[in-house]
Write a protein that holds these residues in place. Structure first.
Motif, PDB file in Angstrom:
ATOM      1  N   SER A 186       0.822  -1.215   0.000  1.00  0.00           N
ATOM      2  CA  SER A 186       0.000   0.000   0.000  1.00  0.00           C
ATOM      3  C   SER A 186       0.856   1.264   0.000  1.00  0.00           C
ATOM      4  O   SER A 186       0.388   2.324  -0.406  1.00  0.00           O
ATOM      5  CB  SER A 186      -0.933   0.013   1.212  1.00  0.00           C
ATOM      6  OG  SER A 186      -0.223   0.259   2.409  1.00  0.00           O
ATOM      7  N   GLY A 245       0.994   3.801  -6.420  1.00  0.00           N
ATOM      8  CA  GLY A 245      -0.142   3.092  -6.998  1.00  0.00           C
ATOM      9  C   GLY A 245      -0.730   2.033  -6.095  1.00  0.00           C
ATOM     10  O   GLY A 245      -1.668   1.331  -6.485  1.00  0.00           O
ATOM     11  N   GLY A 246      -0.166   1.904  -4.872  1.00  0.00           N
ATOM     12  CA  GLY A 246      -0.679   0.917  -3.938  1.00  0.00           C
ATOM     13  C   GLY A 246      -2.082   1.273  -3.469  1.00  0.00           C
ATOM     14  O   GLY A 246      -2.439   2.445  -3.369  1.00  0.00           O
ATOM     15  N   LYS A 247      -2.886   0.252  -3.173  1.00  0.00           N
ATOM     16  CA  LYS A 247      -4.271   0.482  -2.754  1.00  0.00           C
ATOM     17  C   LYS A 247      -4.351   0.677  -1.244  1.00  0.00           C
ATOM     18  O   LYS A 247      -3.596   0.081  -0.486  1.00  0.00           O
ATOM     19  CB  LYS A 247      -5.153  -0.673  -3.204  1.00  0.00           C
ATOM     20  CG  LYS A 247      -5.268  -0.783  -4.726  1.00  0.00           C
ATOM     21  CD  LYS A 247      -6.309  -1.794  -5.141  1.00  0.00           C
ATOM     22  CE  LYS A 247      -6.485  -1.793  -6.667  1.00  0.00           C
ATOM     23  NZ  LYS A 247      -7.527  -2.742  -7.102  1.00  0.00           N
ATOM     24  N   ALA A 248      -5.297   1.513  -0.831  1.00  0.00           N
ATOM     25  CA  ALA A 248      -5.398   1.916   0.569  1.00  0.00           C
ATOM     26  C   ALA A 248      -5.807   0.748   1.458  1.00  0.00           C
ATOM     27  O   ALA A 248      -6.585  -0.121   1.069  1.00  0.00           O
ATOM     28  CB  ALA A 248      -6.401   3.053   0.710  1.00  0.00           C
ATOM     29  N   SER A 302      -9.883   1.110   3.938  1.00  0.00           N
ATOM     30  CA  SER A 302     -10.568   2.271   3.368  1.00  0.00           C
ATOM     31  C   SER A 302     -12.001   1.928   3.001  1.00  0.00           C
ATOM     32  O   SER A 302     -12.257   1.038   2.180  1.00  0.00           O
ATOM     33  CB  SER A 302      -9.817   2.750   2.119  1.00  0.00           C
ATOM     34  OG  SER A 302     -10.585   3.661   1.388  1.00  0.00           O
ATOM     35  N   SER A 359     -12.585   2.583  -0.616  1.00  0.00           N
ATOM     36  CA  SER A 359     -12.171   1.479  -1.473  1.00  0.00           C
ATOM     37  C   SER A 359     -13.165   0.321  -1.390  1.00  0.00           C
ATOM     38  O   SER A 359     -13.494  -0.312  -2.396  1.00  0.00           O
ATOM     39  CB  SER A 359     -10.778   0.993  -1.060  1.00  0.00           C
ATOM     40  OG  SER A 359     -10.313  -0.011  -1.935  1.00  0.00           O
ATOM     41  N   GLU A 412     -15.274   0.058  -5.193  1.00  0.00           N
ATOM     42  CA  GLU A 412     -14.960  -1.001  -6.152  1.00  0.00           C
ATOM     43  C   GLU A 412     -16.086  -2.033  -6.125  1.00  0.00           C
ATOM     44  O   GLU A 412     -16.392  -2.608  -5.079  1.00  0.00           O
ATOM     45  CB  GLU A 412     -13.627  -1.664  -5.784  1.00  0.00           C
ATOM     46  CG  GLU A 412     -12.452  -0.685  -5.777  1.00  0.00           C
ATOM     47  CD  GLU A 412     -11.163  -1.324  -5.298  1.00  0.00           C
ATOM     48  OE1 GLU A 412     -10.908  -2.483  -5.718  1.00  0.00           O
ATOM     49  OE2 GLU A 412     -10.432  -0.701  -4.505  1.00  0.00           O
ATOM     50  N   TRP A 444     -15.915  -5.485  -4.339  1.00  0.00           N
ATOM     51  CA  TRP A 444     -16.020  -5.602  -2.882  1.00  0.00           C
ATOM     52  C   TRP A 444     -17.324  -4.990  -2.360  1.00  0.00           C
ATOM     53  O   TRP A 444     -17.773  -5.356  -1.278  1.00  0.00           O
ATOM     54  CB  TRP A 444     -14.823  -4.930  -2.205  1.00  0.00           C
ATOM     55  CG  TRP A 444     -13.503  -5.316  -2.797  1.00  0.00           C
ATOM     56  CD1 TRP A 444     -12.530  -4.473  -3.268  1.00  0.00           C
ATOM     57  CD2 TRP A 444     -13.008  -6.648  -3.000  1.00  0.00           C
ATOM     58  NE1 TRP A 444     -11.468  -5.183  -3.752  1.00  0.00           N
ATOM     59  CE2 TRP A 444     -11.725  -6.527  -3.600  1.00  0.00           C
ATOM     60  CE3 TRP A 444     -13.515  -7.923  -2.748  1.00  0.00           C
ATOM     61  CZ2 TRP A 444     -10.957  -7.631  -3.942  1.00  0.00           C
ATOM     62  CZ3 TRP A 444     -12.745  -9.030  -3.102  1.00  0.00           C
ATOM     63  CH2 TRP A 444     -11.490  -8.879  -3.683  1.00  0.00           C
ATOM     64  N   ARG A 450      -6.128  -6.336   2.611  1.00  0.00           N
ATOM     65  CA  ARG A 450      -6.108  -4.913   2.967  1.00  0.00           C
ATOM     66  C   ARG A 450      -7.472  -4.409   3.435  1.00  0.00           C
ATOM     67  O   ARG A 450      -7.573  -3.361   4.067  1.00  0.00           O
ATOM     68  CB  ARG A 450      -5.636  -4.084   1.771  1.00  0.00           C
ATOM     69  CG  ARG A 450      -6.588  -4.069   0.598  1.00  0.00           C
ATOM     70  CD  ARG A 450      -6.041  -3.323  -0.611  1.00  0.00           C
ATOM     71  NE  ARG A 450      -6.985  -3.362  -1.712  1.00  0.00           N
ATOM     72  CZ  ARG A 450      -7.969  -2.482  -1.884  1.00  0.00           C
ATOM     73  NH1 ARG A 450      -8.106  -1.470  -1.029  1.00  0.00           N
ATOM     74  NH2 ARG A 450      -8.801  -2.572  -2.895  1.00  0.00           N
ATOM     75  N   GLU A 475      -7.734 -11.712  -3.322  1.00  0.00           N
ATOM     76  CA  GLU A 475      -6.809 -10.570  -3.273  1.00  0.00           C
ATOM     77  C   GLU A 475      -7.067  -9.694  -4.494  1.00  0.00           C
ATOM     78  O   GLU A 475      -7.694 -10.119  -5.462  1.00  0.00           O
ATOM     79  CB  GLU A 475      -5.348 -11.034  -3.245  1.00  0.00           C
ATOM     80  CG  GLU A 475      -4.970 -11.859  -2.015  1.00  0.00           C
ATOM     81  CD  GLU A 475      -5.103 -11.096  -0.703  1.00  0.00           C
ATOM     82  OE1 GLU A 475      -5.214  -9.853  -0.729  1.00  0.00           O
ATOM     83  OE2 GLU A 475      -5.103 -11.761   0.358  1.00  0.00           O
ATOM     84  N   ASP A 476      -6.555  -8.473  -4.469  1.00  0.00           N
ATOM     85  CA  ASP A 476      -6.731  -7.559  -5.604  1.00  0.00           C
ATOM     86  C   ASP A 476      -5.992  -8.095  -6.829  1.00  0.00           C
ATOM     87  O   ASP A 476      -4.939  -8.690  -6.721  1.00  0.00           O
ATOM     88  CB  ASP A 476      -6.189  -6.179  -5.233  1.00  0.00           C
ATOM     89  CG  ASP A 476      -7.078  -5.528  -4.189  1.00  0.00           C
ATOM     90  OD1 ASP A 476      -8.280  -5.354  -4.437  1.00  0.00           O
ATOM     91  OD2 ASP A 476      -6.558  -5.195  -3.111  1.00  0.00           O
TER      92      ASP A 476
END
Length: 465
Positions: free
Chosen positions: A219, A223-226, A229, A232, A236, A239, A377, A464-465
């Motif tokens: 993260s 460009g890492g995802k929060a 959050s 988030s 998205e 999710w 995350r 996972e992402d």
């Protein structure tokens, strides 16, 4: 990262865990077990606390206050789940778990020193903050720290062991059943403050899972995802759907349990009192008997819960999550209606076991299923959102039950002849409570609707992402 633990299909899963895996499981299970102890102590102490802090009020008014006390606690629980679920994803599961245990232990102890209902409500709301954070954190911790092959079985066992906390609460209530009800509730809250000592062990030895550390490092990259959050989680589509549907799945069970199931003592106590009165016991003996049997009811219910959660875990592993959830929701509805319509004396205490088996089996499913819907995350955030935000809706359950009981009770009493005595009026109000509980138990059907739109996760790795 360390090499994944190899799986040997010829050995039971629990024999393939390291000592540290067991330590993580023990700490997470103990935190959740003590959390459940605190919840049940409140259920058992609530009515006596309300009576002691609202002298002069009639029974129906105190019943409404009791419902509000439960609702305030559940609303605090929901708020704590939202806050600490996200915090756990951001700063770590272990640190946040220690904080939540400390909060609910401290304010449980302070609840015993309340001198009026306002103070009591404030302390219960703050206790709820800590209580609400534990489940999502404990589940995410075990899901991330244990090997993939052990995860669903360990999570089902973690939830089943919560019954130990519930049974312990019942035993504590039995132990103080001979104490003046005006003060016995204080003793129960003092017992609930003990888990604060668990924080010491959490802070000293528990490490953050490697999966979480890797997600945290990712993260920080460009460009890492929060982490943790809500933007988030809901921004998205991948999710957002599981979060909303998972929340509805939990709402059905939470309202059913906290709005109906855990109010079974309000049926058991007067039914037992009536049976004891027929034995020509003194008022003091009847009061002691009511408290003893209320605790016995909770113990029997949670013995059933333990076996229900173990059964759900085994069935979900064999048949899949969705078909077992569907069966469990139908069983929860049927057993609840049966209990509230048929329970009448000490000979019927076995009905509590059946209702506990069916209602709480669902909660083993949440421990297994919810972590399988979200990435590392967002795992604590997503699980806590589903399990706890629904409690804002569930908080209306006790109030709704109280209002529905009052409406049906007043209507039933009004229909009695003018010559009806106090016993006849009490019987009419009890029948009204039975019917109110049955009407509200229809909420279990909401779980079937949500379940239809959720994915089957049996045999799939954590997403996972």
């Amino acid at each position: 990262m360390s090499t994944p633990t190899p799986y040997n299909p010829d050995l039971p899963w629990y024999k393939q865990l390291s000592s540290y895996h067991w330590f993580v499981f023990f700490v997470a299970s103990a935190a959740w077990c003590f959390d459940c102890l605190d919840q049940q102590l409140f259920i058992l102490a609530r009515d006596n606390a309300v009576k002691a802090l609202s002298p002069g009020m009639d029974t129906l008014a105190q019943g409404k206050l009791s419902g509000w006390a439960m609702s305030v606690f559940v609303a605090g629980w929901a708020t704590g789940g939202l806050i600490f679920g996200a915090v756990g994803d951001r700063i770590g599961r272990a640190k946040t778990l220690a904080l939540t245990v400390l909060i609910y232990s401290l304010f449980t102890g302070l609840s015993s020193f309340a001198t009026d209902m306002t103070q009591f409500m404030i302390y219960r709301a703050l206790t709820g903050l800590g209580v609400g954070g534990v489940f999502g954190l404990a589940v995410a911790l075990v899901a991330d720290a244990l090997p993939e092959f052990a995860r669903p079985k360990a999570l089902g066992l973690l939830q089943a062991l919560s019954a130990i906390g519930n049974v312990t609460a019942g035993l504590c209530a039995m132990a103080v059943s001979g104490v003046d009800p005006a003060v016995s509730w204080k003793y129960l809250f003092w017992i609930g403050s003990v888990p604060a000592f668990l924080c010491i062990f959490i802070m000293l030895r528990l490490k953050e899972p490697e999966k979480w550390q890797a997600a945290k490092a990712a993260s920080r990259e460009v460009g890492g995802k929060a982490m943790g959050s809500y933007a988030s989680l809901f921004g998205e589509a991948r999710w957002r759907g599981p979060a909303i549907l998972g929340m509805l799945l939990c709402v059905a069970a939470v309202v059913g349990l906290w709005g109906v199931g855990f109010f079974s003592n309000k049926l058991v106590a007067p039914a037992i009192a009536k049976a004891l009165a027929a034995e020509n016991l003194s008022p003091a003996e009847i009061a002691q008997g009511k408290q003893w049997w209320a605790a016995a009811n909770l113990i029997v219910m949670n013995i059933g819960a333990f076996f229900g959660m173990i059964t759900f875990s085994k069935a979900a592993h064999r048949f899949g999550r969705k078909p077992v959830f569907a069966t469990a929701f139908i069983a929860a509805l049927a057993s609840t209606v049966f209990f509230y319509q048929c329970f009448d004396s000490t000979d019927d205490i076995w009905m509590s076991l059946i209702m506990g088996f069916c209602q709480l089996a669902l909660f083993a499913g949440f421990a297994i299923y919810l972590p399988e819907l979200f990435p590392t995350r967002l795992r604590s955030t997503g699980v806590s959102f589903c399990y706890n935000v629904g409690r804002f809706i569930a908080a209306s359950g006790p109030v709704t039950l109280g209002q529905l009981q009052a409406y049906l009770g007043a209507k039933a009493v009004a229909a009695l002849p003018a010559t009806a005595d106090a016993v006849a009026r009490a019987d009419a109000e009890l029948v009204a409570f039975r019917n109110a509980a049955c009407y509200l138990s229809g909420v279990f059907l909401l779980g079937l609707i949500a379940l239809a739109f959720l994915p089957e996760t049996k045999g799939r790795p954590l997403p996972e992402d």
